[in-house]
Design a protein around this motif. Structure first.
Motif, PDB file in Angstrom:
ATOM      1  N   MET A 103       0.848  -1.179   0.000  1.00 38.81           N
ATOM      2  CA  MET A 103       0.000   0.000   0.000  1.00 38.81           C
ATOM      3  C   MET A 103       0.896   1.245   0.000  1.00 38.81           C
ATOM      4  N   PRO A 104       0.644   2.195  -0.887  1.00 39.66           N
ATOM      5  CA  PRO A 104       1.470   3.406  -0.940  1.00 39.66           C
ATOM      6  C   PRO A 104       1.167   4.339   0.240  1.00 39.66           C
ATOM      7  N   VAL A 105       2.116   5.189   0.510  1.00 43.62           N
ATOM      8  CA  VAL A 105       1.930   6.190   1.561  1.00 43.62           C
ATOM      9  C   VAL A 105       0.872   7.186   1.093  1.00 43.62           C
ATOM     10  N   PRO A 106      -0.125   7.489   1.942  1.00 39.59           N
ATOM     11  CA  PRO A 106      -1.145   8.471   1.547  1.00 39.59           C
ATOM     12  C   PRO A 106      -0.511   9.825   1.206  1.00 39.59           C
ATOM     13  N   ALA A 107      -1.057  10.494   0.215  1.00 40.77           N
ATOM     14  CA  ALA A 107      -0.518  11.783  -0.247  1.00 40.77           C
ATOM     15  C   ALA A 107      -0.446  12.798   0.887  1.00 40.77           C
ATOM     16  N   GLU A 108      -1.403  12.749   1.796  1.00 40.93           N
ATOM     17  CA  GLU A 108      -1.415  13.690   2.929  1.00 40.93           C
ATOM     18  C   GLU A 108      -0.112  13.599   3.719  1.00 40.93           C
ATOM     19  N   TYR A 109       0.428  12.419   3.845  1.00 44.04           N
ATOM     20  CA  TYR A 109       1.671  12.225   4.584  1.00 44.04           C
ATOM     21  C   TYR A 109       2.895  12.450   3.697  1.00 44.04           C
ATOM     22  N   ALA A 110       2.817  12.047   2.457  1.00 47.67           N
ATOM     23  CA  ALA A 110       3.954  12.151   1.545  1.00 47.67           C
ATOM     24  C   ALA A 110       4.347  13.604   1.285  1.00 47.67           C
ATOM     25  N   ARG A 111       3.375  14.503   1.254  1.00 48.06           N
ATOM     26  CA  ARG A 111       3.657  15.915   0.950  1.00 48.06           C
ATOM     27  C   ARG A 111       3.500  16.820   2.164  1.00 48.06           C
ATOM     28  N   ALA A 112       3.456  16.242   3.347  1.00 52.39           N
ATOM     29  CA  ALA A 112       3.171  17.008   4.567  1.00 52.39           C
ATOM     30  C   ALA A 112       4.152  18.159   4.791  1.00 52.39           C
ATOM     31  N   SER A 113       5.431  17.914   4.648  1.00 48.28           N
ATOM     32  CA  SER A 113       6.427  18.968   4.891  1.00 48.28           C
ATOM     33  C   SER A 113       6.294  20.109   3.897  1.00 48.28           C
ATOM     34  N   ASP A 114       6.072  19.774   2.624  1.00 47.71           N
ATOM     35  CA  ASP A 114       5.901  20.817   1.603  1.00 47.71           C
ATOM     36  C   ASP A 114       4.679  21.682   1.900  1.00 47.71           C
ATOM     37  N   LYS A 115       3.579  21.030   2.232  1.00 46.16           N
ATOM     38  CA  LYS A 115       2.351  21.783   2.520  1.00 46.16           C
ATOM     39  C   LYS A 115       2.506  22.635   3.773  1.00 46.16           C
ATOM     40  N   PHE A 116       3.213  22.123   4.777  1.00 44.97           N
ATOM     41  CA  PHE A 116       3.430  22.886   6.000  1.00 44.97           C
ATOM     42  C   PHE A 116       4.277  24.119   5.711  1.00 44.97           C
ATOM     43  N   TYR A 117       5.328  23.956   4.929  1.00 42.00           N
ATOM     44  CA  TYR A 117       6.163  25.102   4.595  1.00 42.00           C
ATOM     45  C   TYR A 117       5.390  26.116   3.755  1.00 42.00           C
ATOM     46  N   ASP A 118       4.538  25.650   2.841  1.00 39.07           N
ATOM     47  CA  ASP A 118       3.679  26.558   2.072  1.00 39.07           C
ATOM     48  C   ASP A 118       2.797  27.370   3.013  1.00 39.07           C
ATOM     49  N   TYR A 119       2.247  26.702   4.040  1.00 31.36           N
ATOM     50  CA  TYR A 119       1.429  27.397   5.029  1.00 31.36           C
ATOM     51  C   TYR A 119       2.263  28.468   5.744  1.00 31.36           C
ATOM     52  N   LEU A 120       3.466  28.091   6.202  1.00 29.95           N
ATOM     53  CA  LEU A 120       4.300  29.035   6.937  1.00 29.95           C
ATOM     54  C   LEU A 120       4.631  30.274   6.110  1.00 29.95           C
ATOM     55  N   ILE A 121       4.923  30.083   4.841  1.00 28.72           N
ATOM     56  CA  ILE A 121       5.232  31.218   3.965  1.00 28.72           C
ATOM     57  C   ILE A 121       4.003  32.105   3.779  1.00 28.72           C
ATOM     58  N   ASP A 122       2.861  31.494   3.523  1.00 28.59           N
ATOM     59  CA  ASP A 122       1.624  32.258   3.332  1.00 28.59           C
ATOM     60  C   ASP A 122       1.256  33.028   4.601  1.00 28.59           C
ATOM     61  N   ALA A 123       1.309  32.359   5.747  1.00 30.62           N
ATOM     62  CA  ALA A 123       0.973  33.015   7.012  1.00 30.62           C
ATOM     63  C   ALA A 123       1.974  34.120   7.343  1.00 30.62           C
ATOM     64  N   ARG A 124       3.258  33.875   7.056  1.00 30.51           N
ATOM     65  CA  ARG A 124       4.289  34.892   7.281  1.00 30.51           C
ATOM     66  C   ARG A 124       3.982  36.148   6.479  1.00 30.51           C
ATOM     67  N   ASP A 125       3.690  35.961   5.199  1.00 31.56           N
ATOM     68  CA  ASP A 125       3.425  37.103   4.324  1.00 31.56           C
ATOM     69  C   ASP A 125       2.132  37.809   4.707  1.00 31.56           C
ATOM     70  N   THR A 126       1.105  37.047   5.045  1.00 25.25           N
ATOM     71  CA  THR A 126      -0.184  37.632   5.435  1.00 25.25           C
ATOM     72  C   THR A 126      -0.063  38.435   6.728  1.00 25.25           C
ATOM     73  N   ALA A 127       0.703  37.912   7.679  1.00 28.34           N
ATOM     74  CA  ALA A 127       0.859  38.586   8.971  1.00 28.34           C
ATOM     75  C   ALA A 127       1.932  39.668   8.952  1.00 28.34           C
TER      76      ALA A 127
END
Length: 86
Positions: free
Chosen positions: A1-25
């Protein structure tokens, strides 16, 4: 069974969040944004029941979910918001 996409891309999505929140704030680094997010989550979960906190955590992306529950003392006193009548 492959690793679910939610886990496979977790770090990328988290960093995307941090950049967006940084710029917004208007903050100067993702490190500060991480700490801001951690503080907001701690204050927010102190105002929710455990049931509502879990429901909220379940809609968060995996890394934010982990941050939301990190170091959580479910026995700490809740700081419920009080309604003020004007």
């Amino acid at each position: 069974m492959p690793v679910p996409a939610e886990y496979a891309r977790a770090s990328d999505k988290f960093y995307d969040y941090l950049i967006d929140a940084r710029d917004t704030a208007g903050l100067w680094s993702t490190h500060v944004t991480y700490t801001m997010t951690q503080a907001v989550f701690q204050v927010f979960r102190r105002r929710l029941s455990t049931k509502d906190s879990i429901a909220f955590a379940n809609v968060l992306p995996i890394c934010l979910r982990a941050l939301f529950v990190t170091d959580w003392d479910i026995n700490e006193e809740k700081n419920h918001l009080k309604t003020v009548t004007l």
